[in-house]
Scaffold this active site. Structure first.
Site, PDB file in Angstrom:
ATOM      1  N   ALA A  43       0.830  -1.308  -0.227  1.00 57.91           N
ATOM      2  CA  ALA A  43      -0.039  -0.053  -0.104  1.00 57.91           C
ATOM      3  C   ALA A  43       0.842   1.212   0.086  1.00 57.91           C
ATOM      4  O   ALA A  43       2.106   1.098   0.646  1.00 57.91           O
ATOM      5  CB  ALA A  43      -0.887   0.129   1.303  1.00 57.91           C
ATOM      6  N   GLY A  59       0.663  -4.865   1.140  1.00 56.82           N
ATOM      7  CA  GLY A  59      -0.627  -4.843   0.160  1.00 56.82           C
ATOM      8  C   GLY A  59      -0.465  -5.547  -0.911  1.00 56.82           C
ATOM      9  O   GLY A  59      -1.364  -5.902  -1.651  1.00 56.82           O
ATOM     10  N   GLU A 106      -0.834  -9.036  -0.339  1.00 57.02           N
ATOM     11  CA  GLU A 106      -2.388  -9.321  -0.072  1.00 57.02           C
ATOM     12  C   GLU A 106      -3.240  -9.074  -1.527  1.00 57.02           C
ATOM     13  O   GLU A 106      -4.069  -9.987  -1.607  1.00 57.02           O
ATOM     14  CB  GLU A 106      -2.732  -8.169   1.019  1.00 57.02           C
ATOM     15  CG  GLU A 106      -2.005  -8.383   2.247  1.00 57.02           C
ATOM     16  CD  GLU A 106      -2.428  -7.358   3.398  1.00 57.02           C
ATOM     17  OE1 GLU A 106      -1.800  -6.050   2.806  1.00 57.02           O
ATOM     18  OE2 GLU A 106      -2.719  -7.639   4.342  1.00 57.02           O
ATOM     19  N   GLU A 133       4.650  -5.227   7.108  1.00 61.16           N
ATOM     20  CA  GLU A 133       3.920  -3.838   7.747  1.00 61.16           C
ATOM     21  C   GLU A 133       4.308  -3.533   9.133  1.00 61.16           C
ATOM     22  O   GLU A 133       4.384  -2.439  10.033  1.00 61.16           O
ATOM     23  CB  GLU A 133       2.759  -4.180   7.952  1.00 61.16           C
ATOM     24  CG  GLU A 133       1.593  -4.234   6.585  1.00 61.16           C
ATOM     25  CD  GLU A 133       1.781  -5.407   5.927  1.00 61.16           C
ATOM     26  OE1 GLU A 133       2.592  -6.277   6.196  1.00 61.16           O
ATOM     27  OE2 GLU A 133       0.853  -5.393   4.948  1.00 61.16           O
TER      28      GLU A 133
HETATM   29  C1  HXC Z   1       4.985   4.513  -1.404  1.00 61.43           C
HETATM   30  C2  HXC Z   1       7.063   3.243  -2.094  1.00 61.43           C
HETATM   31  C3  HXC Z   1       6.538   2.016  -1.478  1.00 61.43           C
HETATM   32  C4  HXC Z   1       5.347   1.946  -0.791  1.00 61.43           C
HETATM   33  C5  HXC Z   1       8.728   1.844  -2.556  1.00 61.43           C
HETATM   34  N1  HXC Z   1       8.265   3.081  -2.603  1.00 61.43           N
HETATM   35  N2  HXC Z   1       7.579   1.108  -1.935  1.00 61.43           N
HETATM   36  N3  HXC Z   1       5.942   4.142  -2.199  1.00 61.43           N
HETATM   37  N4  HXC Z   1       4.464   3.052  -0.716  1.00 61.43           N
HETATM   38  N5  HXC Z   1       4.987   0.764  -0.211  1.00 61.43           N
HETATM   39  C6  HXC Z   1       8.762   4.236  -3.503  1.00 61.43           C
HETATM   40  C7  HXC Z   1      10.176   4.636  -2.708  1.00 61.43           C
HETATM   41  O1  HXC Z   1       9.756   5.592  -1.711  1.00 61.43           O
HETATM   42  C8  HXC Z   1      11.120   5.084  -3.795  1.00 61.43           C
HETATM   43  O2  HXC Z   1      10.494   6.438  -4.274  1.00 61.43           O
HETATM   44  C9  HXC Z   1      10.664   4.399  -4.917  1.00 61.43           C
HETATM   45  O3  HXC Z   1       9.412   3.570  -4.656  1.00 61.43           O
HETATM   46  C10 HXC Z   1      11.871   3.211  -5.153  1.00 61.43           C
HETATM   47  O4  HXC Z   1      11.834   2.400  -3.839  1.00 61.43           O
HETATM   48  P1  HXC Z   1      13.439   2.310  -3.258  1.00 61.43           P
HETATM   49  O5  HXC Z   1      13.264   2.017  -1.873  1.00 61.43           O
HETATM   50  O6  HXC Z   1      14.170   3.323  -3.758  1.00 61.43           O
HETATM   51  O7  HXC Z   1      13.687   1.016  -4.098  1.00 61.43           O
HETATM   52  P2  HXC Z   1      14.979  -0.217  -3.427  1.00 61.43           P
HETATM   53  O8  HXC Z   1      15.783   0.372  -2.618  1.00 61.43           O
HETATM   54  O9  HXC Z   1      14.907  -1.196  -4.549  1.00 61.43           O
HETATM   55  O10 HXC Z   1      13.791  -0.959  -2.232  1.00 61.43           O
HETATM   56  C11 HXC Z   1      12.865  -1.802  -2.714  1.00 61.43           C
HETATM   57  C12 HXC Z   1      11.933  -1.959  -1.387  1.00 61.43           C
HETATM   58  C13 HXC Z   1      11.563  -0.798  -0.760  1.00 61.43           C
HETATM   59  C14 HXC Z   1      12.625  -3.170  -0.775  1.00 61.43           C
HETATM   60  C15 HXC Z   1      10.752  -2.804  -1.973  1.00 61.43           C
HETATM   61  O11 HXC Z   1      11.051   0.059  -1.518  1.00 61.43           O
HETATM   62  C16 HXC Z   1      10.559  -1.021   0.469  1.00 61.43           C
HETATM   63  O12 HXC Z   1      10.984  -1.602   1.532  1.00 61.43           O
HETATM   64  N6  HXC Z   1       9.272  -0.687   0.075  1.00 61.43           N
HETATM   65  C17 HXC Z   1       8.382  -0.618   1.219  1.00 61.43           C
HETATM   66  C18 HXC Z   1       7.846  -1.947   1.436  1.00 61.43           C
HETATM   67  C19 HXC Z   1       6.850  -2.158   2.429  1.00 61.43           C
HETATM   68  O13 HXC Z   1       7.130  -1.599   3.520  1.00 61.43           O
HETATM   69  N7  HXC Z   1       5.568  -2.422   2.214  1.00 61.43           N
HETATM   70  C20 HXC Z   1       4.354  -2.490   2.930  1.00 61.43           C
HETATM   71  C21 HXC Z   1       3.669  -1.116   2.931  1.00 61.43           C
HETATM   72  S1  HXC Z   1       2.436  -1.115   4.126  1.00 61.43           S
HETATM   73  P3  HXC Z   1      11.433   7.622  -4.263  1.00 61.43           P
HETATM   74  O14 HXC Z   1      10.582   8.829  -4.537  1.00 61.43           O
HETATM   75  O15 HXC Z   1      12.338   7.817  -2.929  1.00 61.43           O
HETATM   76  O16 HXC Z   1      12.073   7.299  -5.473  1.00 61.43           O
HETATM   77  C22 HXC Z   1       1.164  -2.106   3.425  1.00 61.43           C
HETATM   78  C23 HXC Z   1      -0.159  -2.341   3.959  1.00 61.43           C
HETATM   79  C24 HXC Z   1      -0.699  -1.635   4.817  1.00 61.43           C
HETATM   80  O17 HXC Z   1       1.152  -2.644   2.032  1.00 61.43           O
HETATM   81  C25 HXC Z   1      -1.629  -2.219   5.783  1.00 61.43           C
HETATM   82  C26 HXC Z   1      -1.823  -1.554   6.969  1.00 61.43           C
HETATM   83  C27 HXC Z   1      -2.114  -0.319   7.408  1.00 61.43           C
END
Ligand code: HXC
Length: 257
Positions: free
Chosen positions: A65, A108, A111, A131
């Site tokens: 998400a 997400g 999911e 998360e």
């Molecule tokens: C918003 C995101 C994102 C996310 C990545 N980006 N994941 N933006 N929401 N979930 C964006 C980054 O901010 C970055 O933007 C660009 O995508 C590239 O990501 P990087 O981190 O630079 O890439 P990399 O180093 O290759 O790492 C990849 C990654 C990492 C390991 C997937 O991006 C990451 O850990 N993402 C978050 C994963 C996560 O926590 N997902 C769960 C979300 S919560 P910029 O602008 O900086 O270039 C969820 C459920 C919620 O899904 C339900 C409960 C409330």
């Protein structure tokens, strides 16, 4: 609706939906949700489409998400909007949807893949529910669907440590149905969807309904439900056609009637 975050195309009788927010690794914001729901509803009501595939890019199916969209949300906002409830609409379509997952399927993203009917993974796929690392927990079904796919121990491990699972572990654990080389992913998923789309749509839809019922009910009720659906298929011309074609050693010509 003009799509900004997804691409849609048809390949024969298959509707292909590609998540297309490459700069955000296909993070799922409310626009993506609205467009995905519109696209599956559209393909769902298109008589020329028999099955769908949802995919992302080679780097990310979806990295979760959209954290930046959620960041400032208050409890009052989340509760009053029933944040994420819209995803239930995605699961309402009666035609099968295959998730074709390459790269990251996190939070997400994982999911969303699990909301589809089955998952075909590229050999570079990585699944996770991170998360917990953000101070929250799965909110789009992860704690429930992942547990049903892989069992309690592995679901707890994934949700509590936030670690990622590679494609091989995901296949071993029953999260994905098969693993294919990343370069063949979309082609293989479309081929599987095309196979499904050749069959009689009523039997396909009832099969989906029956398997999904296994998650919602007791064995006895589920078996009765299955039997009633099975009986009802004898009301369709396609049952006569399918069985006649077998006896006559020819390909059936299903008309969905
Ligand atoms: C918003 C995101 C994102 C996310 C990545 N980006 N994941 N933006 N929401 N979930 C964006 C980054 O901010 C970055 O933007 C660009 O995508 C590239 O990501 P990087 O981190 O630079 O890439 P990399 O180093 O290759 O790492 C990849 C990654 C990492 C390991 C997937 O991006 C990451 O850990 N993402 C978050 C994963 C996560 O926590 N997902 C769960 C979300 S919560 P910029 O602008 O900086 O270039 C969820 C459920 C919620 O899904 C339900 C409960 C409330």
């Amino acid at each position: 609706m003009t799509y900004e975050t997804i691409l849609t195309e048809t390949r024969g009788k298959v509707g292909l939906i590609t998540l297309n927010r490459p700069k955000a690794l296909n993070a799922l914001n409310s626009r993506v949700l609205a467009e995905l729901v519109a696209a599956v509803t559209d393909f769902g009501s298109n008589a020329d489409i028999g099955a769908m595939v949802v995919t992302g890019s080679e780097k990310a199916f979806a990295a979760g998400a959209d954290i930046k969209e959620m960041q400032a949300l208050s409890y009052a906002d989340a509760y009053t909007q029933d944040f994420f409830v819209g995803w239930e609409d995605f699961t309402r379509t009666r035609k099968p949807i295959i998730a074709a997952v390459a790269g990251y399927a996190l939070g997400g993203g994982c999911e969303l893949a699990m909301m589809c009917d089955f998952i075909i993974a590229a050999d570079n796929a990585k699944f996770g529910q991170p998360e917990i690392t953000l101070g929250v927990m799965p909110g789009m079904g992860g704690s429930q669907r992942l547990t049903r796919f892989v069992g309690k121990s592995k679901a707890m491990d994934m949700c509590l440590t936030g670690r990622m699972m590679d494609a091989q572990e995901a296949e071993r654990s029953g999260l994905v149905s098969r693993v294919v080389p990343a370069s063949d992913l979309v082609e293989e998923a479309v081929k599987a969807a095309a196979k499904i789309a050749e069959f009689s749509l009523p039997s396909v839809m009832m099969t989906k309904e029956a398997v999904n019922r296994a998650y919602e009910t007791t064995l006895g009720e589920g078996l009765r439900f299955e039997r009633r659906l099975f009986h009802s298929l004898f009301a369709f011309e396609d049952q006569k056609e399918g069985m006649a074609a077998f006896a006559e050693k020819r390909k059936p010509n299903f008309t969905n009637r």
